[in-house]
Design a protein around this motif. Structure first.
Motif, PDB file in Angstrom:
ATOM      1  N   GLN A   1     -28.207  30.395  31.095  1.00 55.82           N
ATOM      2  CA  GLN A   1     -28.841  31.500  31.792  1.00 55.82           C
ATOM      3  C   GLN A   1     -30.028  31.021  32.613  1.00 55.82           C
ATOM      4  O   GLN A   1     -30.893  30.292  32.116  1.00 55.82           O
TER       5      GLN A   1
ATOM      6  N   THR B   1     -32.988  32.871  34.841  1.00 55.79           N
ATOM      7  CA  THR B   1     -33.617  34.138  35.182  1.00 55.79           C
ATOM      8  C   THR B   1     -34.835  33.882  36.043  1.00 55.79           C
ATOM      9  O   THR B   1     -35.721  33.121  35.652  1.00 55.79           O
TER      10      THR B   1
ATOM     11  N   GLN C   1     -22.579  33.461  37.794  1.00 52.69           N
ATOM     12  CA  GLN C   1     -22.137  34.844  37.689  1.00 52.69           C
ATOM     13  C   GLN C   1     -23.320  35.722  37.331  1.00 52.69           C
ATOM     14  O   GLN C   1     -23.925  35.565  36.260  1.00 52.69           O
ATOM     15  N   ALA C   2     -23.653  36.617  38.244  1.00 55.64           N
ATOM     16  CA  ALA C   2     -24.724  37.579  38.017  1.00 55.64           C
ATOM     17  C   ALA C   2     -24.151  38.822  37.337  1.00 55.64           C
ATOM     18  O   ALA C   2     -22.942  39.091  37.445  1.00 55.64           O
ATOM     19  N   PRO C   3     -24.987  39.592  36.652  1.00 60.80           N
ATOM     20  CA  PRO C   3     -24.490  40.801  35.967  1.00 60.80           C
ATOM     21  C   PRO C   3     -23.774  41.737  36.932  1.00 60.80           C
ATOM     22  O   PRO C   3     -24.294  42.046  38.013  1.00 60.80           O
ATOM     23  N   GLY C   4     -22.579  42.158  36.561  1.00 59.07           N
ATOM     24  CA  GLY C   4     -21.816  43.088  37.377  1.00 59.07           C
ATOM     25  C   GLY C   4     -21.158  42.489  38.587  1.00 59.07           C
ATOM     26  O   GLY C   4     -20.582  43.217  39.402  1.00 59.07           O
ATOM     27  N   LYS C   5     -21.236  41.178  38.740  1.00 63.14           N
ATOM     28  CA  LYS C   5     -20.643  40.519  39.906  1.00 63.14           C
ATOM     29  C   LYS C   5     -19.613  39.486  39.478  1.00 63.14           C
ATOM     30  O   LYS C   5     -19.582  39.053  38.330  1.00 63.14           O
TER      31      LYS C   5
ATOM     32  N   ALA D   1     -28.648  34.453  37.202  1.00 60.19           N
ATOM     33  CA  ALA D   1     -27.233  34.459  36.843  1.00 60.19           C
ATOM     34  C   ALA D   1     -27.012  33.516  35.668  1.00 60.19           C
ATOM     35  O   ALA D   1     -27.912  32.752  35.295  1.00 60.19           O
TER      36      ALA D   1
END
Length: 113
Positions: A108, A110, A37-41, A89
């Protein structure tokens, strides 16, 4: 009670590699896999592997990620190479067993220069 412990996340440069691990306990696991899960997705499928070794991958990671498992250790691995910034993500371990569907706490990843 199913317990999943993930490890192996971190910061890596584009083109780099990481290996994630997820140690499972508390049941017999027919399918083990990874989502991210990526930020905002929304959370999305990455890869799964059955107890017989049959694998399935998202198109976005085919040829770069390899999922494997050690049934004796109830551990699933995700070897990631040629990492891209869009692979950034939180990666979640997911298992299917007699206890139902279970999720790890997430690790995490990155990818950044």
């Amino acid at each position: 009670q199913v317990h999943l412990v993930e490890s192996g996340g971190g910061l890596v440069q584009p083109g780099g590699s990481l290996r994630l691990s997820c140690a499972a306990s508390g049941s017999i696991f027919s399918i083990m896999g990874w989502f991210r899960q990526a930020p905002g997705k929304q959370r999305e499928f990455v890869a799964t592997i059955t107890s017989a070794g049959s694998t399935n991958y998202a198109d976005s990671v085919k040829g770069r990620f390899t999922i494997s498992r050690d049934n004796a250790k109830n551990t699933v691995y995700l070897q990631m190479i040629s990492l891209k910034p869009e692979d950034t993500a939180v990666y979640y371990c997911n298992t299917l067993s007699r206890a139902g569907t279970s999720w790890g706490q997430g690790t995490q990843v990155t990818v950044s220069p």
